[in-house]
Design an enzyme around this catalytic site. Structure first.
Site, mmCIF file in Angstrom:
data_model
loop_
_atom_site.group_PDB
_atom_site.id
_atom_site.type_symbol
_atom_site.label_atom_id
_atom_site.label_comp_id
_atom_site.label_asym_id
_atom_site.label_seq_id
_atom_site.Cartn_x
_atom_site.Cartn_y
_atom_site.Cartn_z
ATOM 1 N N HIS A 15 -3.588 -4.590 8.460
ATOM 2 C CA HIS A 15 -4.424 -4.937 7.307
ATOM 3 C C HIS A 15 -5.895 -4.989 7.699
ATOM 4 O O HIS A 15 -6.770 -4.624 6.899
ATOM 5 C CB HIS A 15 -3.963 -6.266 6.725
ATOM 6 C CG HIS A 15 -2.557 -6.230 6.216
ATOM 7 N ND1 HIS A 15 -2.227 -5.730 4.980
ATOM 8 C CD2 HIS A 15 -1.383 -6.583 6.817
ATOM 9 C CE1 HIS A 15 -0.916 -5.796 4.811
ATOM 10 N NE2 HIS A 15 -0.380 -6.306 5.913
ATOM 11 N N ASP A 21 -12.027 -0.526 6.438
ATOM 12 C CA ASP A 21 -12.283 0.846 6.008
ATOM 13 C C ASP A 21 -13.202 0.768 4.790
ATOM 14 O O ASP A 21 -12.759 0.573 3.662
ATOM 15 C CB ASP A 21 -10.955 1.525 5.657
ATOM 16 C CG ASP A 21 -11.109 2.980 5.252
ATOM 17 O OD1 ASP A 21 -12.206 3.356 4.782
ATOM 18 O OD2 ASP A 21 -10.130 3.738 5.381
ATOM 19 N N ARG A 24 -12.679 3.078 1.659
ATOM 20 C CA ARG A 24 -11.504 2.614 0.916
ATOM 21 C C ARG A 24 -11.853 1.395 0.083
ATOM 22 O O ARG A 24 -11.576 1.338 -1.116
ATOM 23 C CB ARG A 24 -10.385 2.282 1.896
ATOM 24 C CG ARG A 24 -9.185 1.546 1.292
ATOM 25 C CD ARG A 24 -8.312 0.997 2.420
ATOM 26 N NE ARG A 24 -7.084 0.382 1.938
ATOM 27 C CZ ARG A 24 -6.955 -0.921 1.648
ATOM 28 N NH1 ARG A 24 -7.999 -1.726 1.749
ATOM 29 N NH2 ARG A 24 -5.789 -1.396 1.242
ATOM 30 N N GLY A 48 2.679 -3.179 -3.827
ATOM 31 C CA GLY A 48 2.372 -3.198 -2.401
ATOM 32 C C GLY A 48 1.054 -3.913 -2.168
ATOM 33 O O GLY A 48 0.130 -3.370 -1.556
ATOM 34 N N GLU A 70 4.548 -7.774 -3.204
ATOM 35 C CA GLU A 70 4.513 -7.369 -1.794
ATOM 36 C C GLU A 70 5.862 -7.656 -1.150
ATOM 37 O O GLU A 70 6.389 -8.767 -1.243
ATOM 38 C CB GLU A 70 3.395 -8.117 -1.062
ATOM 39 C CG GLU A 70 3.373 -7.944 0.434
ATOM 40 C CD GLU A 70 3.257 -6.490 0.892
ATOM 41 O OE1 GLU A 70 3.919 -6.127 1.879
ATOM 42 O OE2 GLU A 70 2.520 -5.719 0.236
ATOM 43 N N GLU A 100 11.364 -2.141 -6.215
ATOM 44 C CA GLU A 100 12.649 -1.621 -6.687
ATOM 45 C C GLU A 100 13.572 -2.737 -7.167
ATOM 46 O O GLU A 100 14.494 -2.499 -7.957
ATOM 47 C CB GLU A 100 13.341 -0.827 -5.573
ATOM 48 C CG GLU A 100 12.700 0.507 -5.237
ATOM 49 C CD GLU A 100 11.513 0.396 -4.308
ATOM 50 O OE1 GLU A 100 10.945 1.438 -3.937
ATOM 51 O OE2 GLU A 100 11.123 -0.742 -3.937
ATOM 52 N N GLU A 117 -2.594 0.812 -3.574
ATOM 53 C CA GLU A 117 -3.141 1.652 -2.505
ATOM 54 C C GLU A 117 -1.932 2.114 -1.703
ATOM 55 O O GLU A 117 -1.489 1.456 -0.774
ATOM 56 C CB GLU A 117 -4.140 0.872 -1.645
ATOM 57 C CG GLU A 117 -5.021 1.770 -0.785
ATOM 58 C CD GLU A 117 -4.376 2.186 0.515
ATOM 59 O OE1 GLU A 117 -3.504 3.100 0.482
ATOM 60 O OE2 GLU A 117 -4.732 1.616 1.546
ATOM 61 N N GLU A 126 4.646 8.086 4.398
ATOM 62 C CA GLU A 126 5.124 6.729 4.093
ATOM 63 C C GLU A 126 5.931 6.691 2.809
ATOM 64 O O GLU A 126 6.651 5.734 2.560
ATOM 65 C CB GLU A 126 3.988 5.696 4.016
ATOM 66 C CG GLU A 126 3.330 5.424 5.361
ATOM 67 C CD GLU A 126 2.390 4.238 5.301
ATOM 68 O OE1 GLU A 126 2.655 3.292 4.524
ATOM 69 O OE2 GLU A 126 1.396 4.243 6.042
ATOM 70 N N HIS A 266 -9.777 5.380 7.570
ATOM 71 C CA HIS A 266 -8.706 5.168 8.558
ATOM 72 C C HIS A 266 -7.641 6.258 8.467
ATOM 73 O O HIS A 266 -6.849 6.432 9.383
ATOM 74 C CB HIS A 266 -8.082 3.775 8.401
ATOM 75 C CG HIS A 266 -7.134 3.642 7.241
ATOM 76 N ND1 HIS A 266 -7.561 3.431 5.942
ATOM 77 C CD2 HIS A 266 -5.782 3.680 7.184
ATOM 78 C CE1 HIS A 266 -6.512 3.339 5.149
ATOM 79 N NE2 HIS A 266 -5.412 3.488 5.880
#
Length: 342
Positions: A15, A21, A24, A48, A70, A100, A117, A126, A266
């Site tokens: 993180h 970054d 970002r 996320g 999360e 999910e 993100e 990913e 990044h």
């Protein structure tokens, strides 16, 4: 049960890398806080959420309610504290769950905006986009918005001096054999590196484009692209550079780019390095024909197999017009110029 993918995100250094970054952070901050009229009194789902900083942006932008979802333990160890530290607990509800398996507190409720993100190397690494699209299909209102909303993958032939030229002279010693073995060792996976724009042999072409409001989950299984490009500068053709760009909705377009021409992120760029015997020196306007495929791995849904095939430019169909130095393209371009000026 422990999940290696989510466990990795319990490492706070991951993180730290993302939070430091600046391109970002600036893109998401400007896209959200620069569109307060869009977020005012809206219900937002952050897929996320990680440390929860994007959820905090949404709350600061005037959202009525934000669900910060999360799957890793960062939800309870970091995100909750962030909301308390910023006085946002009445607006941002941190939910420790995979999207999910997510059940919103009000089961019939739909959200106005989904923020996430989710991007990985070469955009799709990913495989998190699938989770975002699932959330879209299940929770987003028909007229809802996605932040970001569009994404584009670019590709360009390139030189890779860090794996080739660099090793020709190390303090007066040639290390070509070492370099060849190093490239062989690295050949099973793309190189993640920051390329100098001067190492691109072309400015790049669009490999793939998606609108996240309507892209289908099945479209993520494979991306295949074929093209012929004319080198815009001469040099050593040693690989293909892949990067991405995302666009956020709003009154003023906000882009986040991982291009070699943009400030370093990044993500850097993904370079598929060619085998030694496939590398060649090309002149300006030399045609480079190739096919690239990104196919989701059968053994790990979060990874993709990247394959590049060099094709024969004498056989492949060229775009029209094409600025390469082949006679047929020169004649076609000249004919089109005649038509346009007549």
């Amino acid at each position: 049960m422990s999940n290696p993918y989510f466990d990795e995100y319990e490492n706070l250094e991951v993180h730290e890398l993302m939070l430091k970054d600046r391109p970002r952070q600036i893109a998401y901050c400007n896209a959200i806080l620069g569109n307060k009229d869009i977020f005012k009194d809206k219900v937002v789902l952050d897929v996320g959420a990680g440390t929860g900083i994007l959820s905090a942006f949404c709350a600061k932008a005037g959202a009525r309610l934000v669900y910060a979802v999360e799957a890793s333990n960062v939800a309870t160890k970091v995100a909750l504290d962030l909301m308390q530290d910023n006085g946002l607990t009445s607006i941002v509800k941190v939910i420790h769950s995979r999207v999910e398996e997510l059940v919103l507190p009000v089961s019939s409720e739909k959200v106005d905006i989904i923020v996430s993100e989710w991007m990985g190397f070469y955009l799709l690494h990913e495989g998190m986009l699938g989770s975002v699209l699932l959330a879209r299909d299940k929770f987003l209102k028909a007229d809802g918005l996605m932040f970001p909303t569009e994404c584009t993958i670019f590709v360009a032939p390139c030189s890779v001096p860090s794996l080739f030229d660099y090793w020709q002279n190390i303090d007066g010693i040639k290390m070509d054999s070492f370099a060849k073995k190093l490239r062989t060792q690295k050949s099973t996976r793309p190189e993640i590196t920051q390329l100098d724009p001067k190492n691109l042999l072309h400015e790049g072409v669009v490999l793939h484009w998606m609108n996240l409001l309507d892209v289908d989950m099945a479209e993520l299984e494979e991306v295949r692209f074929k093209d012929v490009v004319a080198a815009q500068r001469g040099g050593n053709h040693q690989g293909f550079c892949i990067w991405f760009e995302v666009l956020f909705p709003g009154n003023e377009a906000v882009f986040l780019s991982t291009s070699p021409f943009a400030p370093e992120t990044h993500w850097k760029q993904c370079v598929v390095v060619l085998p030694q015997d496939a590398c060649e020196t090309v002149d300006e306007k030399s045609p480079i024909a190739f096919q690239i495929s990104m196919t989701r791995s059968a053994s790990d849904m979060r990874k993709y197999n990247l394959e590049v095939e060099l094709l024969d430019p004498n056989i492949e169909e060229h775009p029209v017009p094409c600025s390469c130095h082949m006679t047929k393209c020169i004649l076609t371009e000249a004919h089109l110029k005649t038509i346009n000026t007549s």
